[in-house]
Write a protein that holds these residues in place. Structure first.
Motif, PDB file in Angstrom:
ATOM      1  N   VAL A 117      61.575  40.872 -26.345  1.00  0.00           N
ATOM      2  CA  VAL A 117      62.650  41.314 -25.793  1.00  0.00           C
ATOM      3  C   VAL A 117      63.388  40.341 -25.251  1.00  0.00           C
ATOM      4  O   VAL A 117      64.599  40.535 -24.655  1.00  0.00           O
ATOM      5  CB  VAL A 117      61.824  42.238 -24.374  1.00  0.00           C
ATOM      6  CG1 VAL A 117      61.244  43.338 -25.220  1.00  0.00           C
ATOM      7  CG2 VAL A 117      61.212  41.397 -23.543  1.00  0.00           C
ATOM      8  N   GLY A 118      62.948  39.040 -24.981  1.00  0.00           N
ATOM      9  CA  GLY A 118      63.973  38.144 -24.658  1.00  0.00           C
ATOM     10  C   GLY A 118      63.264  36.697 -24.835  1.00  0.00           C
ATOM     11  O   GLY A 118      62.052  36.462 -25.148  1.00  0.00           O
ATOM     12  N   GLU A 119      64.375  35.446 -24.706  1.00  0.00           N
ATOM     13  CA  GLU A 119      63.828  34.130 -24.872  1.00  0.00           C
ATOM     14  C   GLU A 119      64.721  33.345 -23.914  1.00  0.00           C
ATOM     15  O   GLU A 119      65.807  33.614 -23.514  1.00  0.00           O
ATOM     16  CB  GLU A 119      63.568  33.658 -26.210  1.00  0.00           C
ATOM     17  CG  GLU A 119      65.173  33.743 -27.130  1.00  0.00           C
ATOM     18  CD  GLU A 119      65.201  33.182 -28.215  1.00  0.00           C
ATOM     19  OE1 GLU A 119      65.142  32.061 -28.555  1.00  0.00           O
ATOM     20  OE2 GLU A 119      65.174  34.020 -29.430  1.00  0.00           O
ATOM     21  N   CYS A 120      64.135  32.214 -23.539  1.00  0.00           N
ATOM     22  CA  CYS A 120      64.709  31.263 -22.509  1.00  0.00           C
ATOM     23  C   CYS A 120      64.302  29.914 -22.623  1.00  0.00           C
ATOM     24  O   CYS A 120      63.390  29.702 -23.178  1.00  0.00           O
ATOM     25  CB  CYS A 120      64.910  31.838 -21.244  1.00  0.00           C
ATOM     26  SG  CYS A 120      63.207  31.988 -20.416  1.00  0.00           S
ATOM     27  N   GLY A 121      64.940  28.876 -22.235  1.00  0.00           N
ATOM     28  CA  GLY A 121      64.612  27.492 -22.194  1.00  0.00           C
ATOM     29  C   GLY A 121      64.005  27.032 -20.910  1.00  0.00           C
ATOM     30  O   GLY A 121      64.003  25.842 -20.780  1.00  0.00           O
ATOM     31  N   ASP A 122      63.958  27.394 -19.813  1.00  0.00           N
ATOM     32  CA  ASP A 122      63.673  27.009 -18.474  1.00  0.00           C
ATOM     33  C   ASP A 122      62.896  27.952 -17.670  1.00  0.00           C
ATOM     34  O   ASP A 122      63.325  29.352 -17.857  1.00  0.00           O
ATOM     35  CB  ASP A 122      65.027  26.457 -17.830  1.00  0.00           C
ATOM     36  CG  ASP A 122      65.676  27.474 -17.147  1.00  0.00           C
ATOM     37  OD1 ASP A 122      65.637  27.963 -16.176  1.00  0.00           O
ATOM     38  OD2 ASP A 122      66.816  27.492 -18.047  1.00  0.00           O
ATOM     39  N   GLY A 123      62.145  27.799 -16.727  1.00  0.00           N
ATOM     40  CA  GLY A 123      61.274  28.610 -16.112  1.00  0.00           C
ATOM     41  C   GLY A 123      62.271  29.499 -14.959  1.00  0.00           C
ATOM     42  O   GLY A 123      61.988  30.602 -14.715  1.00  0.00           O
ATOM     43  N   GLY A 124      63.577  28.976 -14.621  1.00  0.00           N
ATOM     44  CA  GLY A 124      64.308  29.670 -13.704  1.00  0.00           C
ATOM     45  C   GLY A 124      64.963  30.881 -14.447  1.00  0.00           C
ATOM     46  O   GLY A 124      64.968  32.057 -14.061  1.00  0.00           O
ATOM     47  N   SER A 125      65.172  30.652 -15.675  1.00  0.00           N
ATOM     48  CA  SER A 125      65.800  32.010 -16.351  1.00  0.00           C
ATOM     49  C   SER A 125      64.544  32.808 -16.950  1.00  0.00           C
ATOM     50  O   SER A 125      64.930  34.038 -16.817  1.00  0.00           O
ATOM     51  CB  SER A 125      66.306  31.561 -17.793  1.00  0.00           C
ATOM     52  OG  SER A 125      67.412  30.698 -17.519  1.00  0.00           O
ATOM     53  N   ALA A 126      63.420  32.462 -17.071  1.00  0.00           N
ATOM     54  CA  ALA A 126      62.113  33.222 -17.106  1.00  0.00           C
ATOM     55  C   ALA A 126      61.879  34.190 -16.073  1.00  0.00           C
ATOM     56  O   ALA A 126      61.734  35.497 -16.250  1.00  0.00           O
ATOM     57  CB  ALA A 126      61.056  32.577 -17.371  1.00  0.00           C
ATOM     58  N   VAL A 127      62.022  33.578 -14.860  1.00  0.00           N
ATOM     59  CA  VAL A 127      61.977  34.538 -13.734  1.00  0.00           C
ATOM     60  C   VAL A 127      63.231  35.658 -13.676  1.00  0.00           C
ATOM     61  O   VAL A 127      62.838  36.741 -13.228  1.00  0.00           O
ATOM     62  CB  VAL A 127      62.016  33.587 -12.276  1.00  0.00           C
ATOM     63  CG1 VAL A 127      61.926  34.698 -11.235  1.00  0.00           C
ATOM     64  CG2 VAL A 127      60.669  32.653 -12.235  1.00  0.00           C
TER      65      VAL A 127
END
Length: 219
Positions: free
Chosen positions: A33-43
């Motif tokens: 449903v989504g992807e990202c490159g850092d923990g902040g974006s993951a949260v």
């Protein structure tokens, strides 16, 4: 039909992230449903996308995977998200800190795709994914941090057999090893484990290990 497992992939290396997404999205019972490159974006993304499982790297910019896991699945989080930590770093300290932060499992990136997919399904089901050998190493290295800080309660709500199973879990034995040691079936072991977790209000086997050491129930 049951709904597919909703997965959020977080890794700062684009090639690895693309590979993970491709493998996961190819499964009929999973959906990225989504992807990202850092923990902040993951949260942030987890708050809006509501994934069932977050596949999380450890070393990332902005916010590392350990802290991101703590914010997603740690104690006191109102709507915790299940996190499967997948990293290239096979260091006990990372495993220990990830599990303390609330991760439900830990895999290395060189694990075969089948193991990754099994891990996602396992974590999504509410179980923990931790190799028994990893458990043994963690207990051996970090037991002094968790033993015992609280006395065993006099009214611990476990039967003698359940206490025996709990001690074997704390020793790092798998269900099959516990079954062999006690000369019972694996299904019976699963029943005992489920009862132990329910009675002690624990999330998974990892918490059971920590509980046993904290209360002096393991040696």
């Amino acid at each position: 039909m049951t709904a597919p497992i909703r997965v959020l992939v977080c890794d700062d290396q684009m090639l690895i992230r693309t590979g993970l997404v491709t493998i996961i999205d190819a499964q009929p019972d999973m959906e990225v449903v989504g992807e990202c490159g850092d923990g902040g974006s993951a949260v942030e993304l987890a708050g809006t996308l509501r994934p069932d499982v977050v596949v999380m790297d450890v070393r990332m910019p902005v916010l590392d995977g350990i802290e991101a896991t703590r914010r997603l699945a740690g104690a006191g989080v109102q709507h915790p998200v299940k996190v499967l930590v997948v990293t290239t770093f096979n260091l006990d300290e990372y495993v220990y800190e990830a599990l303390r932060a609330g991760a439900s499992g830990f895999l290395l990136k060189d694990a075969p795709p089948s193991q990754l997919l099994h891990g996602i399904r396992t974590v999504a089901s509410g179980a923990a994914l931790l190799d028994p050998e990893v458990t043994r190493r963690l207990v051996g290295r970090f037991a002094t941090r968790i033993r015992p800080v609280e006395p065993a309660p006099d009214d611990i709500p476990l039967t003698p057999r359940e206490l025996e199973v709990l001690r074997l879990i704390a020793d790092g034995l798998s269900n099959s090893e516990i079954a062999a040691a006690l000369v019972i079936s694996q299904e019976t072991v699963k029943t005992f484990v489920s009862r132990i977790l329910t009675k002690l209000n624990l999330r998974d086997r990892v918490q059971a290990v920590i509980y046993a050491y904290r209360h002096g129930l393991a040696v």
